[in-house]
Design a protein around this motif. Sequence first.
Motif, PDB file in Angstrom:
ATOM      1  N   GLY A 139      61.145  43.948  16.538  1.00 30.57           N
ATOM      2  CA  GLY A 139      60.587  43.412  15.299  1.00 30.57           C
ATOM      3  C   GLY A 139      59.527  42.357  15.544  1.00 30.57           C
ATOM      4  O   GLY A 139      58.983  42.232  16.641  1.00 30.57           O
ATOM      5  N   SER A 142      59.220  36.373  11.840  1.00 30.73           N
ATOM      6  CA  SER A 142      58.685  36.082  10.509  1.00 30.73           C
ATOM      7  C   SER A 142      58.872  34.623  10.103  1.00 30.73           C
ATOM      8  O   SER A 142      58.183  34.130   9.215  1.00 30.73           O
ATOM      9  N   GLU A 154      63.930  33.965  12.635  1.00 30.68           N
ATOM     10  CA  GLU A 154      64.093  35.131  11.756  1.00 30.68           C
ATOM     11  C   GLU A 154      63.185  36.244  12.261  1.00 30.68           C
ATOM     12  O   GLU A 154      61.987  36.035  12.491  1.00 30.68           O
ATOM     13  N   GLU A 156      61.856  40.130  11.543  1.00 28.24           N
ATOM     14  CA  GLU A 156      61.757  41.253  10.612  1.00 28.24           C
ATOM     15  C   GLU A 156      61.602  42.538  11.404  1.00 28.24           C
ATOM     16  O   GLU A 156      60.665  42.678  12.191  1.00 28.24           O
ATOM     17  N   GLY A 160      62.406  46.897   6.821  1.00 33.06           N
ATOM     18  CA  GLY A 160      62.448  45.696   6.001  1.00 33.06           C
ATOM     19  C   GLY A 160      63.652  44.821   6.247  1.00 33.06           C
ATOM     20  O   GLY A 160      63.867  43.830   5.542  1.00 33.06           O
ATOM     21  N   HIS A 161      64.460  45.155   7.254  1.00 34.64           N
ATOM     22  CA  HIS A 161      65.640  44.346   7.561  1.00 34.64           C
ATOM     23  C   HIS A 161      65.221  43.045   8.244  1.00 34.64           C
ATOM     24  O   HIS A 161      64.245  43.006   8.997  1.00 34.64           O
ATOM     25  N   LYS A 162      65.969  42.003   7.983  1.00 29.74           N
ATOM     26  CA  LYS A 162      65.704  40.715   8.619  1.00 29.74           C
ATOM     27  C   LYS A 162      66.950  40.257   9.363  1.00 29.74           C
ATOM     28  O   LYS A 162      68.061  40.260   8.815  1.00 29.74           O
ATOM     29  N   ASN A 207      74.010  37.311   9.308  1.00 31.73           N
ATOM     30  CA  ASN A 207      73.401  38.634   9.272  1.00 31.73           C
ATOM     31  C   ASN A 207      74.298  39.666   8.605  1.00 31.73           C
ATOM     32  O   ASN A 207      75.490  39.756   8.912  1.00 31.73           O
TER      33      ASN A 207
END
Length: 270
Positions: A139, A142, A154, A156, A160-162, A207
């Motif tokens: 990822g 972000s 964080e 991403e 669209g999962h964080k 999470n």
Amino acid sequence: MSTDPEGIQFGGSVWLTIGGETLGGIQRIELLAGIEEHGSITRAAKAIGMSYKAAWDAVDTMNQLTGQPLVLRTTGGKGGGGTRLTERGRRLVDNFKLIEREHRRFLAELSQQADGITEDYLLLRRLSMKTSARNQFLGEVSQIKTGAVNDEIELEVAGGHKLVAVVTRESTENLGLKVGAEAFALIKASSIIVITDDEGARFSARNRLAGVISRIQNGAVNTEVVLDLPGGFTVAAIVTNESSTALELAVGKEASVIFKASSVILGTPA
């Protein structure tokens, strides 16, 4: 996410070998070409910035490796003698120039495709990474919340999962983590908790990923549960057989997984 290929160019050199021994590259071929042009190994060596001794050593090596002379000494005559290429030597120079020209053209075509090639190369590097962690997510950073000792990162990921990870300030600096940087998250399946009915429940784990159970692999003591996530990705968890039975886990059933930020290991591509 994509790698910006602007300015990427491919380069390389052509080398000739015989029986595993190096015959030479562009410099030795330029030496031969210079001998053909000047009729003198001294002038040819000077033209390419090679010493007289190194030039003769190179010529002797090439003569020996090819099994037939590429360069011959000439004696007498008006100029007092010199050096010249044999027919085999001239043919080698011509063929090398042809090969080198095709090589340059190949590299030019390769550079034009640098975008896809670079991304695929990086992908292959990631695929070749070996780790004991069952879950791997690539990822982009972000958000970063800095602390006195630890930082909260964080990430991403696709779909669209964080994901949130907690790492030391030193790790943030050593990994070069900053907003927009590429990173991957590793989570062991044993660190993930599966839940099927969390309405009204609160958890301290940062999470949470929701999906649908796609595979269940029962073992003697534990069960591996794989959830399909939106975006075409999966996450695997290890639960006890008793938990699997109590939760009534079954393929096609909706479920969620939760895991602590401290269970997420971050890394960056080499």
